[in-house]
Motif scaffolding. Structure first.
Motif, mmCIF file in Angstrom:
data_model
loop_
_atom_site.group_PDB
_atom_site.id
_atom_site.type_symbol
_atom_site.label_atom_id
_atom_site.label_comp_id
_atom_site.label_asym_id
_atom_site.label_seq_id
_atom_site.Cartn_x
_atom_site.Cartn_y
_atom_site.Cartn_z
ATOM 1 N N ALA A 127 39.652 38.518 22.761
ATOM 2 C CA ALA A 127 40.375 38.483 24.507
ATOM 3 C C ALA A 127 39.843 37.187 25.622
ATOM 4 C CB ALA A 127 40.182 39.786 25.270
ATOM 5 N N SER A 128 40.839 36.965 25.764
ATOM 6 C CA SER A 128 40.413 35.622 26.965
ATOM 7 C C SER A 128 40.631 35.843 28.450
ATOM 8 C CB SER A 128 40.645 34.751 26.932
ATOM 9 O OG SER A 128 42.324 34.675 26.458
ATOM 10 N N LEU A 129 40.264 34.659 29.302
ATOM 11 C CA LEU A 129 39.668 34.945 30.678
ATOM 12 C C LEU A 129 41.088 33.898 31.138
ATOM 13 C CD1 LEU A 129 37.612 37.020 33.106
ATOM 14 C CD2 LEU A 129 39.134 37.584 31.906
ATOM 15 N N VAL A 130 42.348 33.601 31.714
ATOM 16 C CA VAL A 130 42.395 32.126 31.827
ATOM 17 C C VAL A 130 42.814 32.127 33.540
ATOM 18 C CG1 VAL A 130 45.117 31.002 31.353
ATOM 19 C CG2 VAL A 130 43.903 32.589 29.534
ATOM 20 N N ASP A 180 44.123 34.883 34.750
ATOM 21 C CA ASP A 180 45.142 36.853 33.797
ATOM 22 C C ASP A 180 44.409 36.900 32.122
ATOM 23 O OD1 ASP A 180 47.853 36.591 34.580
ATOM 24 O OD2 ASP A 180 47.539 34.643 33.408
ATOM 25 N N PHE A 181 43.647 38.383 32.438
ATOM 26 C CA PHE A 181 43.628 38.913 30.493
ATOM 27 C C PHE A 181 44.339 38.707 29.505
ATOM 28 C CE2 PHE A 181 41.834 42.397 27.444
ATOM 29 C CZ PHE A 181 40.949 41.784 27.449
ATOM 30 N N ALA A 189 48.172 40.788 31.779
ATOM 31 C CA ALA A 189 47.422 41.394 32.528
ATOM 32 C C ALA A 189 46.783 40.365 33.443
ATOM 33 C CB ALA A 189 46.735 42.073 31.985
ATOM 34 N N SER A 190 48.012 40.445 34.858
ATOM 35 C CA SER A 190 47.114 39.738 36.235
ATOM 36 C C SER A 190 46.246 40.198 37.112
ATOM 37 C CB SER A 190 48.854 39.036 36.634
ATOM 38 O OG SER A 190 48.798 37.510 36.237
ATOM 39 N N ILE A 191 45.005 40.365 36.701
ATOM 40 C CA ILE A 191 44.202 40.828 37.383
ATOM 41 C C ILE A 191 43.110 40.255 38.385
ATOM 42 C CG2 ILE A 191 44.043 42.136 35.501
ATOM 43 C CD1 ILE A 191 41.089 40.916 34.953
#
Length: 197
Positions: A127-130, A180-181, A189-191
């Motif tokens: 997983a990553s956060l963008v 974004d996750f 998934a925008s968080i």
């Protein structure tokens, strides 16, 4: 005479001890009442009157709507329930995955492409956060052995079951709150990142 008096005294003491024990049991099970605070039938009376100053509020984090929910191929559903920035310089993201694929799901494509991460088996290591605004991608943190600071789906997730997960990332700059996750082939998934407590 002495024997008879001794037996009467012992019977009286036994009756008093039994009555006291029963009385304490009834009081203990009664919830220690404050009259009206026992209306909800809650089994734990102490936390209901804590020093929060707000009375008896129900705190059920499970009932809060998720920050984001995305559906992948074959009926896999990913929900992100929280994303909190911690003082140690990292962000902890938590959520759940529901397996509606009709077969066991082992998270093989979620573990990432790096050779070191392959040792994590079925996990959310890929997983990553963008940060679209800052044009940066944050990968999951690892310990000194190369294992991800994330959930391992040991044995997979059965069909129809839901599993909880977490993942820790380096924290983006303090002014970055929307990310974004992304994991595997799931849609982004925008968080929103919130500050931890």
């Amino acid at each position: 005479m002495d024997f008879r008096h001794t037996m009467k005294g012992r019977r009286a003491l036994s009756a008093v001890a039994i009555t006291t024990g029963l009385l304490l049991t009834v009081v203990g099970c009664g919830g220690g009442g404050g009259g009206e605070s026992d209306k909800g039938g809650s089994s734990s009376s102490a936390p209901a009157t804590s020093s929060s100053g707000g009375g008896t509020r129900s705190q059920t984090p499970e009932s809060a709507p998720p920050l984001a929910e995305v559906k992948g191929e074959n009926g896999l559903v990913l929900a992100v329930t929280s994303a909190k920035r911690d003082t140690g310089g990292f962000v902890t993201v938590e959520g759940s995955v529901t397996n509606n694929t009709g077969t066991i799901w082992v998270a093989a494509e979620w573990r990432g492409d790096e050779r070191e991460l392959a040792a994590n088996g079925g996990s959310i290591a890929g997983a990553s956060l963008v940060d679209q605004k800052g044009k940066k991608k944050y990968l999951i943190l690892r310990d000194t052995s190369g294992h991800c600071l994330c959930t391992q789906f040991t044995g997979g997730v059965r069909a129809g079951a839901t599993a909880q997960w977490f993942a820790q990332f380096p924290a983006p700059p303090a002014d970055t709150t929307n990310v974004d996750f992304q994991v595997g082939s799931m849609p982004p998934a925008s968080i929103q990142i919130s500050d931890g407590e």
